[in-house]
Design an enzyme around this catalytic site. Structure first.
Site, PDB file in Angstrom:
ATOM      1  N   ASP A 419       0.855  -1.183   0.000  1.00  0.00           N
ATOM      2  CA  ASP A 419       0.000   0.000   0.000  1.00  0.00           C
ATOM      3  C   ASP A 419       0.895   1.238   0.000  1.00  0.00           C
ATOM      4  O   ASP A 419       2.078   1.151   0.355  1.00  0.00           O
ATOM      5  CB  ASP A 419      -0.887  -0.029   1.249  1.00  0.00           C
ATOM      6  CG  ASP A 419      -1.675   1.247   1.410  1.00  0.00           C
ATOM      7  OD1 ASP A 419      -2.364   1.646   0.458  1.00  0.00           O
ATOM      8  OD2 ASP A 419      -1.591   1.862   2.499  1.00  0.00           O
ATOM      9  N   ASP A 612      -1.555  -0.696   6.064  1.00  0.00           N
ATOM     10  CA  ASP A 612      -1.761  -0.181   7.423  1.00  0.00           C
ATOM     11  C   ASP A 612      -3.172   0.340   7.659  1.00  0.00           C
ATOM     12  O   ASP A 612      -3.554   0.586   8.788  1.00  0.00           O
ATOM     13  CB  ASP A 612      -0.776   0.954   7.701  1.00  0.00           C
ATOM     14  CG  ASP A 612      -1.170   2.244   6.987  1.00  0.00           C
ATOM     15  OD1 ASP A 612      -1.515   2.169   5.793  1.00  0.00           O
ATOM     16  OD2 ASP A 612      -1.146   3.306   7.623  1.00  0.00           O
ATOM     17  N   ASP A 616      -7.128  -1.464   3.598  1.00  0.00           N
ATOM     18  CA  ASP A 616      -6.238  -2.568   3.239  1.00  0.00           C
ATOM     19  C   ASP A 616      -6.683  -3.897   3.845  1.00  0.00           C
ATOM     20  O   ASP A 616      -6.165  -4.950   3.456  1.00  0.00           O
ATOM     21  CB  ASP A 616      -4.802  -2.278   3.711  1.00  0.00           C
ATOM     22  CG  ASP A 616      -4.245  -0.999   3.114  1.00  0.00           C
ATOM     23  OD1 ASP A 616      -4.514  -0.751   1.929  1.00  0.00           O
ATOM     24  OD2 ASP A 616      -3.572  -0.255   3.836  1.00  0.00           O
TER      25      ASP A 616
END
Length: 730
Positions: A419, A612, A616
């Site tokens: 990410d 995080d 996600d």
């Protein structure tokens, strides 16, 4: 076709989940069945002729329980349901710990007594008293599971445990009465070690079951509903589609809906990963659990409860977890062949010895030697010993693994998807550039900070932080006014100062630097005085200082890296280039992130996902290995398999490298555990290995397994050279 969800009871291992799944899939009318061992749930797609009651009866006949459970009815209702499951896991974790402690209290003294030189009669009776509660109370879950499996003509790891421990215990009772050598401590120590492994398993399941509850807890708890012009606060579960709700600055938006009055900027990073708040005006869509950053708005709700984006993400997490095939434990697979073979060999040994004229005692001793040497002591230690040492070493390095299955999956990883926001980048805005025209850079920053001082916008906070670092007091302004979607303005020393968007039709000297900054992925704030632009302030979510080194370490492990972000293509490409990542997938929503992970898996890749944020969580669950940044949200941490406690991105390479090394150790341990059994079984059958020597061989096998596992303590720290990291788990 209908889809229904059930709660499954009575499962003790992954093979139980496979058995329930196979039972459900084999029923008439069932198109597909999936069982989640961790969440103790089954999802069944079936044609209308198939009735839930018939499915429940079939599963009950197989030795398990099946109860229909409610679907996502509301945030609160679903949260209470998942909280109950979490409590159930916690109770089982506590019970497993108590059984382990009780077993250790009795088994360790029994083992100490076995070390006394000449075997005294009273020692045998003392061992019998100590080990009996371990065998039949502490070890009851293993015995019950083995019995249940045997009733349905199956075998598993518990079958090996039951045969081995009962053989050692039963023969010892016989030998004690006859004045021979006893092996009570063997049964006690085996059960004690295996109970410790069971405790770690329950603890892992307890943490995993909290993921969905943590996600749904992020939603608003109440809403301010407008009825006949009056505002009333109501619990979130009473909110209905079509209600008009007031959302003030700093509050969470209670449900999905459409803005019908007011302007604001909304922080949607939990949903999209976009680091910059999104401007909202009448007609704009908003989503539940996102945060209203500035102005007051009125929202007409269109999606509440199960229809909200938050509940849909929760469903994605659950579905992704359910689609994961249960871990195929090597020991269970081997047991399906090994256990019947050992039982057959023991029976042949007993009959052959009797048929050749040997006494009943000699025949029994040889038979028990076969069963004892087959006892899965080292086999039971092979995985937990390596897992405990590997996870302990990981904890020293700032890594938290959720269990041995995580280490097992890590060995095959070939692609790492990362990410952007909060993972590769800091996750917060900061000033990157200041450009002046009629005013120097310091003056531009001072004007921007003065006019933004009363704003709550994240960009304003970034400008104020940069001004604080530059030093100097903020000038006092008058008549501050925030214009949602356009910027802010105020009067400073008689002049009107504005900070916001580029003026329309402006083609002056600041146009080119503005375009260059925007092309590099920065957000540009124009500073104007009395209507004339005087400078620019560019802000961006900047890359973490260790990101490039972290990516280089991953490449050093032979891994492919991919940046997956909800941000726009320009920003994503800029960040990827700075970090050294070549493959970029940008502008994706949470459900699209899951689809991208699935697409990579369909191409044959084993994928690790690093993230995080809440957005996600579904992708972390869907991936083969989910790695969460420890500084991120609780739901991302709960949905992941590995947590980087300190948030240092370089630990991703360390985690995969340690997991590979641990997996190699587990495979080595299992090989040697079975090698001792296979090599010694013929000797025991021929009478060349009495039970005492068999027990000694088992002890040596266990010591070798533990010693091999302890080598993991020397795994290198984070500062190790890339060339020294393991490139393969084989």
């Amino acid at each position: 076709m209908e889809r229904i969800s059930f709660a499954v009871t009575g499962m003790t291992c992954a093979s139980c989940a496979r058995r329930v799944e196979k039972t459900l899939a084999g029923r008439p009318g069932v198109r597909a069945a999936s069982v989640n061992f961790t969440l103790e749930r089954a999802t069944v797609d079936y044609d209308l002729p198939a009735a839930p009651d018939d499915l429940a009866e079939a599963v009950t006949a197989a030795g398990y329980g099946l109860e229909e459970r409610p679907e996502h009815v509301s945030h609160a209702g679903r949260g209470e349901h998942d909280h109950g499951i979490a409590l159930g896991h916690q109770e089982r974790t506590t019970a497993a710990w108590r059984r382990f402690v009780a077993a250790a209290v009795f088994a360790l003294p029994a083992a100490a007594l076995a070390m006394i030189g000449p075997m005294e009669q009273w020692v045998g009776w003392a061992q019998l008293a100590l080990v009996t509660p371990v065998q039949f109370w502490a070890g009851l879950p293993f015995l019950a599971s083995a019995w249940k499996t045997a009733r349905h003509r199956g075998v598993n790891m518990d079958t090996l445990i039951a045969i081995g421990t009962l053989s050692a215990y039963g023969y010892s009772v016989f030998a004690l009465a006859a004045g021979g050598h006893v092996y009570f401590e063997t049964a006690g120590i085996i059960i004690t070690f295996l109970l410790l492994g069971k405790y770690f398993e329950h603890r892992s399941k307890s943490r995993a079951s909290r993921a969905l509850k943590s996600l749904l807890d992020l939603g608003a708890k109440d809403a301010t509903v407008i009825l006949s012009g009056a505002e009333t606060k109501v619990p979130i579960e009473k909110l209905r589609t079509g209600d008009h709700v007031r959302v003030r600055p700093g509050e969470k938006i209670p449900a999905d809906g459409t803005v019908i009055d007011g302007r604001t900027a909304v922080d949607e990073s939990m949903l999209t990963g976009e680091s910059v708040p999104v401007d909202k005006a009448p007609g704009s869509r908003v989503f539940g659990a996102t945060v209203n950053a500035s102005g007051s708005i009125v929202v007409e709700t269109t999606g509440v409860g199960a229809q909200s984006a938050l509940a849909q993400i929760a469903r994605l997490v659950e579905q992704a977890q359910t689609r994961k095939a249960p871990i195929e434990h090597l020991a269970d697979r081997v047991a399906s062949v090994f256990v019947p073979a050992v039982i057959g060999l023991a029976a042949v040994t007993f009959v052959a010895w009797l048929a050749t004229g040997h006494s009943l005692e000699s025949s029994l001793i040889s038979t028990v030697a076969v069963l004892i040497i087959a006892c899965p002591c080292a086999m039971g230690l092979a995985t937990p010993a390596a897992v405990m040492v590997g996870t302990g070493r990981g904890a020293q390095m700032g890594l938290v693994f959720k269990g041995g299955d995580v280490l097992e999956r890590s060995g095959a990883i070939d692609t790492v998807v990362l990410d952007k926001t909060g993972t590769i980048t800091r996750g917060e805005m900061s000033v990157t550039d200041v450009v002046g025209d009629d005013v120097d850079e310091k003056g531009v920053l001072a004007l921007a900070a003065a006019v933004e001082a009363q704003s709550e916008h994240p960009i304003a906070r970034a400008i104020l932080e940069q001004a604080r670092k530059a030093g100097g007091a903020l000038a006092a302004v008058e008549g501050f006014e925030a214009q949602a979607g356009h910027g802010v303005r105020a009067r400073l020393n008689g002049a009107v100062v504005e900070a916001g968007r580029r003026p329309p039709r402006y083609e002056g000297p600041l146009a080119r630097p503005s375009e260059e900054l925007e092309a590099s992925g920065r957000t540009v704030v124009w500073i104007a005085r009395n209507g004339g632009p005087v400078g620019l302030v560019a802000v961006a979510d900047t890359i973490k200082p260790e990101a490039a080194d972290a990516i280089e370490r991953l490449h050093g492990l032979g891994l492919r890296t991919v940046l997956l972000s909800g941000d726009n293509r320009i920003v994503a490409d800029t960040i990827a280039k700075a970090a050294g990542i070549k493959d970029v997938i940008a502008e994706v929503l949470p459900e699209q992130k899951v689809a991208e992970i699935a697409r990579l898996q369909e191409r044959g890749h084993k994928v690790a996902m690093v993230g995080d944020g809440i957005n996600d969580a579904p992708a972390l669950s869907r991936s083969d290995l989910g790695i969460a940044i420890g500084t991120g949200t609780d739901v991302a941490i709960e949905a992941s398999d590995v947590t980087l406690v300190g948030g240092d991105l370089r630990l991703v390479a360390a985690a995969i490298g340690l997991a590979r090394r641990t997996l190699t150790t587990i495979k080595q341990n299992l090989f040697w555990a079975f090698a001792y059994n296979v090599a010694a079984l013929p000797l025991a059958a021929l009478g060349l290995l009495d039970p005492m020597i068999a027990a000694a061989a088992m002890a040596f096998s266990s010591v070798s397994v533990v010693a091999n596992a302890l080598r993991l303590r020397r795994y290198p720290r984070l500062a190790v050279a890339i060339s020294e990291l393991p490139r393969s788990g084989i």
